[in-house]
Design a protein around this motif. Structure first.
Motif, PDB file in Angstrom:
ATOM      1  N   TYR A   1       0.840  -1.168   0.000  1.00 40.24           N
ATOM      2  CA  TYR A   1       0.000   0.000   0.000  1.00 40.24           C
ATOM      3  C   TYR A   1       0.886   1.232   0.000  1.00 40.24           C
ATOM      4  CZ  TYR A   1      -3.390   3.435   1.650  1.00 40.24           C
ATOM      5  OH  TYR A   1      -4.176   4.529   1.772  1.00 40.24           O
ATOM      6  N   THR A 120      11.621  -5.554   1.531  1.00 45.01           N
ATOM      7  CA  THR A 120      10.505  -4.705   1.934  1.00 45.01           C
ATOM      8  C   THR A 120      10.918  -3.240   1.989  1.00 45.01           C
ATOM      9  OG1 THR A 120      11.014  -4.951   4.286  1.00 45.01           O
ATOM     10  CG2 THR A 120       9.433  -6.520   3.340  1.00 45.01           C
ATOM     11  N   GLU A 122       9.219   0.279   3.976  1.00 46.28           N
ATOM     12  CA  GLU A 122       8.182   0.691   4.928  1.00 46.28           C
ATOM     13  C   GLU A 122       8.418   2.128   5.348  1.00 46.28           C
ATOM     14  OE1 GLU A 122       7.015  -0.367   9.505  1.00 46.28           O
ATOM     15  OE2 GLU A 122       7.455  -2.035   8.185  1.00 46.28           O
ATOM     16  N   ASP A 123       7.337   2.903   5.401  1.00 42.42           N
ATOM     17  CA  ASP A 123       7.393   4.254   5.938  1.00 42.42           C
ATOM     18  C   ASP A 123       7.563   4.126   7.451  1.00 42.42           C
ATOM     19  OD1 ASP A 123       6.677   6.790   7.049  1.00 42.42           O
ATOM     20  OD2 ASP A 123       5.641   7.281   5.177  1.00 42.42           O
ATOM     21  N   ARG A 126       4.537   5.896   9.233  1.00 36.28           N
ATOM     22  CA  ARG A 126       3.201   5.466   8.799  1.00 36.28           C
ATOM     23  C   ARG A 126       3.328   4.026   8.308  1.00 36.28           C
ATOM     24  NH1 ARG A 126       1.952   9.749   4.347  1.00 36.28           N
ATOM     25  NH2 ARG A 126       4.050   9.086   3.850  1.00 36.28           N
ATOM     26  N   PRO A 127       3.402   3.049   9.216  1.00 34.88           N
ATOM     27  CA  PRO A 127       3.716   1.668   8.834  1.00 34.88           C
ATOM     28  C   PRO A 127       2.685   1.001   7.926  1.00 34.88           C
ATOM     29  CG  PRO A 127       3.144   1.807  11.158  1.00 34.88           C
ATOM     30  CD  PRO A 127       3.229   3.210  10.650  1.00 34.88           C
ATOM     31  N   GLN A 128       1.516   1.591   7.762  1.00 38.42           N
ATOM     32  CA  GLN A 128       0.558   1.027   6.826  1.00 38.42           C
ATOM     33  C   GLN A 128       1.010   1.239   5.375  1.00 38.42           C
ATOM     34  OE1 GLN A 128       0.077   3.702   8.713  1.00 38.42           O
ATOM     35  NE2 GLN A 128      -1.215   5.243   7.726  1.00 38.42           N
ATOM     36  N   TYR A 129       1.946   2.163   5.135  1.00 35.15           N
ATOM     37  CA  TYR A 129       2.521   2.394   3.812  1.00 35.15           C
ATOM     38  C   TYR A 129       3.739   1.503   3.667  1.00 35.15           C
ATOM     39  CZ  TYR A 129      -0.514   6.440   3.404  1.00 35.15           C
ATOM     40  OH  TYR A 129      -1.607   7.248   3.333  1.00 35.15           O
ATOM     41  N   ARG A 130       3.600   0.449   2.874  1.00 31.43           N
ATOM     42  CA  ARG A 130       4.675  -0.542   2.738  1.00 31.43           C
ATOM     43  C   ARG A 130       4.503  -1.327   1.449  1.00 31.43           C
ATOM     44  NH1 ARG A 130       4.574  -4.469   7.325  1.00 31.43           N
ATOM     45  NH2 ARG A 130       3.909  -2.752   8.598  1.00 31.43           N
TER      46      ARG A 130
END
Length: 142
Positions: A1, A120, A122-123, A126-130
């Motif tokens: 995402y 991977t 990952e932000d 904002r860990p949902q952005y990965r």
């Protein structure tokens, strides 16, 4: 995402490497390409676990492993990179929201058929952005 990440392998001259045709002693460049799906800045953590049978040629210790000599790549500036025995890690402050590349040099050291875990991105805030690559199998021959 929010992101896409792709892992590719090349010779030090820039020719693509087939991961199914690697021999002990081969050196090649792992290139990680990260693309955001939307603009904006982020502080990103990139993690590329190594399959067993490989070692990273540390550019801080090995002059011939210095990735700055690979002028065919357009590499991003990473605020921090770590060349661990089992993975490559990088922290990138992506302020412009543009695609970027990171690279490091690998050496095949042990023959065998190995699982290659997914890389991977990952932000950090904002860990949902990965995003993650696919996992693969890699064979190293003598």
């Amino acid at each position: 995402y929010g992101y896409a990440i792709e892992r590719s392998y090349f010779t030090t001259e820039g020719a693509p490497v087939n991961p199914g045709n690697i021999k002990v002693g081969d050196r090649f460049v792992a290139v990680l390409s990260v693309s955001p799906s939307a603009g904006g800045g982020a502080r990103l953590m990139i993690n590329d676990p190594l399959p067993a049978g490989f070692e990273i040629d540390n550019p801080n210790l090995l002059e011939s492993g210095d990735i700055s000599a690979l002028n065919w790549l357009k590499l991003a500036y990473a605020q921090n990179t770590e060349f661990r025995s089992d993975r490559f890690l990088a922290a990138v402050d992506s302020r412009d929201g543009k695609s970027f590349q990171l690279a490091y040099i690998l050496r095949a050291v042990s023959p065998g058929d190995y699982h290659q875990p997914a890389a991977t991105v990952e932000d950090m805030y904002r860990p949902q952005y990965r995003a993650r690559t696919a996992a693969n199998r890699i064979t190293i021959t003598e």
